[in-house]
Structure formats: C-alpha cells, structure tokens
Write a protein that holds these residues in place. Sequence first.
Motif, PDB file in Angstrom:
ATOM      1  N   TRP A   8       0.869  -1.180   0.000  1.00 52.78           N
ATOM      2  CA  TRP A   8       0.000   0.000   0.000  1.00 52.78           C
ATOM      3  C   TRP A   8       0.902   1.225   0.000  1.00 52.78           C
ATOM      4  CZ3 TRP A   8      -2.179   2.280   5.063  1.00 52.78           C
ATOM      5  CH2 TRP A   8      -2.899   3.449   4.795  1.00 52.78           C
ATOM      6  N   LEU A   9       0.680   2.114  -0.951  1.00 57.17           N
ATOM      7  CA  LEU A   9       1.473   3.327  -1.089  1.00 57.17           C
ATOM      8  C   LEU A   9       0.640   4.514  -0.636  1.00 57.17           C
ATOM      9  CD1 LEU A   9       2.923   2.497  -4.617  1.00 57.17           C
ATOM     10  CD2 LEU A   9       3.883   1.940  -2.366  1.00 57.17           C
ATOM     11  N   GLU A  10       1.028   5.090   0.485  1.00 53.19           N
ATOM     12  CA  GLU A  10       0.283   6.192   1.076  1.00 53.19           C
ATOM     13  C   GLU A  10       1.060   7.501   0.893  1.00 53.19           C
ATOM     14  OE1 GLU A  10      -1.521   7.537   5.416  1.00 53.19           O
ATOM     15  OE2 GLU A  10      -0.059   5.909   5.328  1.00 53.19           O
ATOM     16  N   PRO A  11       0.446   8.503   0.221  1.00 52.38           N
ATOM     17  CA  PRO A  11       1.123   9.789   0.106  1.00 52.38           C
ATOM     18  C   PRO A  11       1.254  10.440   1.484  1.00 52.38           C
ATOM     19  CG  PRO A  11      -0.936   9.767  -1.161  1.00 52.38           C
ATOM     20  CD  PRO A  11      -0.860   8.488  -0.410  1.00 52.38           C
ATOM     21  N   VAL A  12       2.472  10.851   1.824  1.00 51.42           N
ATOM     22  CA  VAL A  12       2.742  11.525   3.095  1.00 51.42           C
ATOM     23  C   VAL A  12       3.758  12.633   2.810  1.00 51.42           C
ATOM     24  CG1 VAL A  12       3.721  11.281   5.408  1.00 51.42           C
ATOM     25  CG2 VAL A  12       2.302   9.458   4.474  1.00 51.42           C
ATOM     26  N   LEU A  13       3.396  13.869   3.200  1.00 49.13           N
ATOM     27  CA  LEU A  13       4.252  15.018   2.964  1.00 49.13           C
ATOM     28  C   LEU A  13       4.698  15.035   1.503  1.00 49.13           C
ATOM     29  CD1 LEU A  13       6.267  14.826   6.301  1.00 49.13           C
ATOM     30  CD2 LEU A  13       4.349  16.341   5.779  1.00 49.13           C
ATOM     31  N   ASP A  14       6.006  15.055   1.247  1.00 46.83           N
ATOM     32  CA  ASP A  14       6.482  15.089  -0.137  1.00 46.83           C
ATOM     33  C   ASP A  14       6.957  13.716  -0.604  1.00 46.83           C
ATOM     34  OD1 ASP A  14       8.742  14.920   1.424  1.00 46.83           O
ATOM     35  OD2 ASP A  14       9.915  16.315   0.216  1.00 46.83           O
ATOM     36  N   GLY A  15       6.449  12.663   0.018  1.00 46.43           N
ATOM     37  CA  GLY A  15       6.895  11.326  -0.331  1.00 46.43           C
ATOM     38  C   GLY A  15       5.809  10.286  -0.185  1.00 46.43           C
ATOM     39  N   THR A  16       6.243   9.079   0.093  1.00 44.52           N
ATOM     40  CA  THR A  16       5.349   7.926   0.160  1.00 44.52           C
ATOM     41  C   THR A  16       5.697   7.070   1.363  1.00 44.52           C
ATOM     42  OG1 THR A  16       5.293   7.864  -2.258  1.00 44.52           O
ATOM     43  CG2 THR A  16       4.557   5.882  -1.107  1.00 44.52           C
ATOM     44  N   LEU A  17       4.685   6.695   2.107  1.00 45.37           N
ATOM     45  CA  LEU A  17       4.868   5.691   3.140  1.00 45.37           C
ATOM     46  C   LEU A  17       4.519   4.347   2.506  1.00 45.37           C
ATOM     47  CD1 LEU A  17       5.724   5.235   6.024  1.00 45.37           C
ATOM     48  CD2 LEU A  17       3.357   5.580   6.733  1.00 45.37           C
ATOM     49  N   LEU A  18       5.531   3.508   2.367  1.00 44.79           N
ATOM     50  CA  LEU A  18       5.373   2.184   1.774  1.00 44.79           C
ATOM     51  C   LEU A  18       4.991   1.218   2.882  1.00 44.79           C
ATOM     52  CD1 LEU A  18       5.774  -0.050  -0.383  1.00 44.79           C
ATOM     53  CD2 LEU A  18       8.209   0.054   0.133  1.00 44.79           C
ATOM     54  N   HIS A  19       3.745   0.762   2.844  1.00 41.91           N
ATOM     55  CA  HIS A  19       3.250  -0.230   3.808  1.00 41.91           C
ATOM     56  C   HIS A  19       3.320  -1.604   3.138  1.00 41.91           C
ATOM     57  CE1 HIS A  19       1.233   2.903   6.292  1.00 41.91           C
ATOM     58  NE2 HIS A  19       0.950   3.458   5.131  1.00 41.91           N
ATOM     59  N   TYR A  20       3.826  -2.574   3.867  1.00 45.97           N
ATOM     60  CA  TYR A  20       3.922  -3.937   3.352  1.00 45.97           C
ATOM     61  C   TYR A  20       3.252  -4.862   4.361  1.00 45.97           C
ATOM     62  CZ  TYR A  20       6.262  -8.395   2.302  1.00 45.97           C
ATOM     63  OH  TYR A  20       6.533  -9.710   2.016  1.00 45.97           O
ATOM     64  N   PHE A  21       2.283  -5.610   3.886  1.00 44.13           N
ATOM     65  CA  PHE A  21       1.554  -6.561   4.731  1.00 44.13           C
ATOM     66  C   PHE A  21       1.689  -7.954   4.138  1.00 44.13           C
ATOM     67  CE2 PHE A  21      -0.735  -2.505   4.831  1.00 44.13           C
ATOM     68  CZ  PHE A  21      -0.786  -2.244   6.185  1.00 44.13           C
ATOM     69  N   LEU A  22       2.088  -8.900   4.937  1.00 38.84           N
ATOM     70  CA  LEU A  22       2.147 -10.295   4.523  1.00 38.84           C
ATOM     71  C   LEU A  22       1.348 -11.095   5.539  1.00 38.84           C
ATOM     72  CD1 LEU A  22       3.274 -12.568   2.727  1.00 38.84           C
ATOM     73  CD2 LEU A  22       5.294 -12.594   4.230  1.00 38.84           C
ATOM     74  N   ARG A  23       0.257 -11.677   5.056  1.00 38.32           N
ATOM     75  CA  ARG A  23      -0.612 -12.504   5.899  1.00 38.32           C
ATOM     76  C   ARG A  23      -0.580 -13.908   5.299  1.00 38.32           C
ATOM     77  NH1 ARG A  23      -3.068  -8.296   3.804  1.00 38.32           N
ATOM     78  NH2 ARG A  23      -3.436  -6.476   5.065  1.00 38.32           N
ATOM     79  N   ALA A  24       0.344 -14.731   5.769  1.00 36.69           N
ATOM     80  CA  ALA A  24       0.531 -16.034   5.135  1.00 36.69           C
ATOM     81  C   ALA A  24       1.093 -17.033   6.135  1.00 36.69           C
ATOM     82  CB  ALA A  24       1.461 -15.902   3.937  1.00 36.69           C
ATOM     83  N   ASP A  25       0.882 -18.285   5.818  1.00 35.22           N
ATOM     84  CA  ASP A  25       1.371 -19.382   6.641  1.00 35.22           C
ATOM     85  C   ASP A  25       2.372 -20.207   5.860  1.00 35.22           C
ATOM     86  OD1 ASP A  25      -0.334 -18.932   8.914  1.00 35.22           O
ATOM     87  OD2 ASP A  25      -1.995 -19.714   7.715  1.00 35.22           O
ATOM     88  N   LEU A  26       3.284 -20.850   6.593  1.00 32.74           N
ATOM     89  CA  LEU A  26       4.179 -21.821   5.976  1.00 32.74           C
ATOM     90  C   LEU A  26       3.368 -23.011   5.497  1.00 32.74           C
ATOM     91  CD1 LEU A  26       7.032 -21.771   8.620  1.00 32.74           C
ATOM     92  CD2 LEU A  26       7.286 -21.194   6.209  1.00 32.74           C
ATOM     93  N   ARG A  27       3.838 -23.635   4.442  1.00 33.98           N
ATOM     94  CA  ARG A  27       3.178 -24.860   3.972  1.00 33.98           C
ATOM     95  C   ARG A  27       3.502 -25.997   4.941  1.00 33.98           C
ATOM     96  NH1 ARG A  27       0.795 -25.354  -0.587  1.00 33.98           N
ATOM     97  NH2 ARG A  27       0.980 -23.778  -2.195  1.00 33.98           N
TER      98      ARG A  27
END
Length: 121
Positions: free
Chosen positions: A59-78
């Motif tokens: 998820w790329l969120e505009p903040v001030l003069d840049g971007t807050l890069l949010h990374y979400f991983l919702r996963a399980d090992l096999r």
Amino acid sequence: MVDETFLAVPPEVVVGAFADPSDWARYWPDLILDVYLDRGIQGLRWTVAGALVGTMEVWLEPVLDGTLLHYFLRADLRGEASPKRVRQEVRRRQLAAKEVSLGLKLALEGGRPPGVAPALP
C-alpha cells in the motif's frame, strides 16, 4: 507481518517498482504471486502461493512530499512447522521486507539527503 518505510518520492514513482511482475520474483523469489486487486498508485494486493500460502499487499500512502510504503504479509508456511521454525521464518521475512524497501529507497531517492527538499522540475 507488517513493515513501513518512508520514501522521499511520490507514490507515482514508487508504484513503478512493482509494475513489472518479473520484479516480484526478484523481491520475493520463493513466492508465487497473483494480483487480485490493482489499486493503481495506491499499490497492489496478491494471493500468495509457493513457500507460503496467504495474501500480501503493498500500500502506497502519500505523506508530505513522499510515500509511506506499507507492506503486509498474511501467510502461513506450507505444512507443519514448529513454533521455532515459525519465529525464524517471521524474522527472515521481516529482514527481507526491509531489504526490499531500503533498496527501493536508495534507488528511487537518487541520493537526496535527509531533510533536504526535493528538487523543483
């Protein structure tokens, strides 16, 4: 797992780093990703297969003069995994996520020093 990193470039620049599916394999070599929601300059959501099973989002969120890069991983090992193995995998994924985001920061900011305003076009 969640990670956030500020990049001193607009989302329109950051989204290009995720536009080419061949780059995904470079960032996450053991995952098979399938886009289920393309949010344009706000990022992507994928289903995850391969070493893990679940979902992932940038998820790329505009903040001030840049971007807050949010990374979400919702996963399980096999398969079955001990609590120790799960902890090790979480830590490995945390470090890998930070490596991706800091690599993008270095590449996309073009040497812009901290606290310095962006160059005007």
